[in-house]
Design a protein around this motif. Sequence first.
Motif, short mmCIF file in Angstrom:
data_model
loop_
_atom_site.label_atom_id
_atom_site.label_comp_id
_atom_site.label_asym_id
_atom_site.label_seq_id
_atom_site.Cartn_x
_atom_site.Cartn_y
_atom_site.Cartn_z
N ARG A 17 0.81 -1.22 0.00
CA ARG A 17 0.00 0.00 0.00
C ARG A 17 0.85 1.28 0.00
N PRO A 18 1.89 1.41 0.86
CA PRO A 18 2.65 2.67 0.85
C PRO A 18 3.53 2.84 -0.38
N LYS A 19 3.77 1.77 -1.13
CA LYS A 19 4.67 1.85 -2.28
C LYS A 19 3.95 1.87 -3.62
N GLY A 27 10.04 6.71 -10.09
CA GLY A 27 9.49 5.56 -9.38
C GLY A 27 10.52 4.84 -8.53
N PHE A 28 11.75 4.72 -9.04
CA PHE A 28 12.82 4.08 -8.28
C PHE A 28 13.15 4.87 -7.03
N VAL A 29 13.25 6.18 -7.17
CA VAL A 29 13.54 7.02 -6.01
C VAL A 29 12.42 6.93 -4.99
N THR A 30 11.19 6.94 -5.46
CA THR A 30 10.05 6.85 -4.55
C THR A 30 9.99 5.48 -3.87
N LEU A 31 10.30 4.42 -4.61
CA LEU A 31 10.29 3.07 -4.03
C LEU A 31 11.40 2.89 -3.00
N SER A 32 12.57 3.42 -3.30
CA SER A 32 13.72 3.16 -2.43
C SER A 32 13.90 4.21 -1.35
N ARG A 33 13.01 5.17 -1.28
CA ARG A 33 13.14 6.23 -0.29
C ARG A 33 13.12 5.67 1.13
N VAL A 42 13.78 2.52 2.11
CA VAL A 42 14.69 1.40 2.36
C VAL A 42 16.14 1.77 2.08
N PHE A 43 16.41 2.23 0.88
CA PHE A 43 17.79 2.41 0.43
C PHE A 43 18.45 3.64 1.02
N PHE A 44 17.78 4.77 0.97
CA PHE A 44 18.41 6.02 1.37
C PHE A 44 18.82 6.07 2.84
N PHE A 80 22.74 6.67 3.66
CA PHE A 80 23.19 7.83 4.43
C PHE A 80 23.81 7.42 5.75
N GLY A 81 23.32 6.34 6.35
CA GLY A 81 23.95 5.83 7.57
C GLY A 81 25.36 5.34 7.29
#
Length: 127
Positions: free
Chosen positions: A62-64, A93-99, A101-103, A107-108
């Motif tokens: 739902r959120p993705k 879409g990739f940036v929105t999907l990975s916002r 999880v990936f970012f 950044f950590g």
Amino acid sequence: MVPLTDAQRIGLGLVGFGIFFILFGVLLYFDSVLLAFGNILFLCGLVFIIGFRRTFTFFFQRPKLKGSSFFLGGVVIVLMRWPLLGMLLEAYGFVTLSRSVFFPVAFGYLGTLGSIPLLSKVGAGEG
């Protein structure tokens, strides 16, 4: 090292070739055939690596749904031979999907780079 099954090895190969064809298609001024082939290989490789059910649940949570619709819509637009618009939609879409999880992970990791001796000197301006 994590042991991989044969299907996961095939999936890694498909994802690798998919990324290669996507990059090669971008380098050749958004060649629609190479981009479409790369997209298909990438998605098939993703299914081989994590399985069909996990791939389906990843894209249709739902959120993705917004990111998934842009990414998969971009794939469809590329397949319809509108490569520039399709790649822009896919990138958004990739940036929105990975916002989510990936970012945060990336950044950590970048925050820990200050503990590396050579990089901490470069970042502090010492030379």
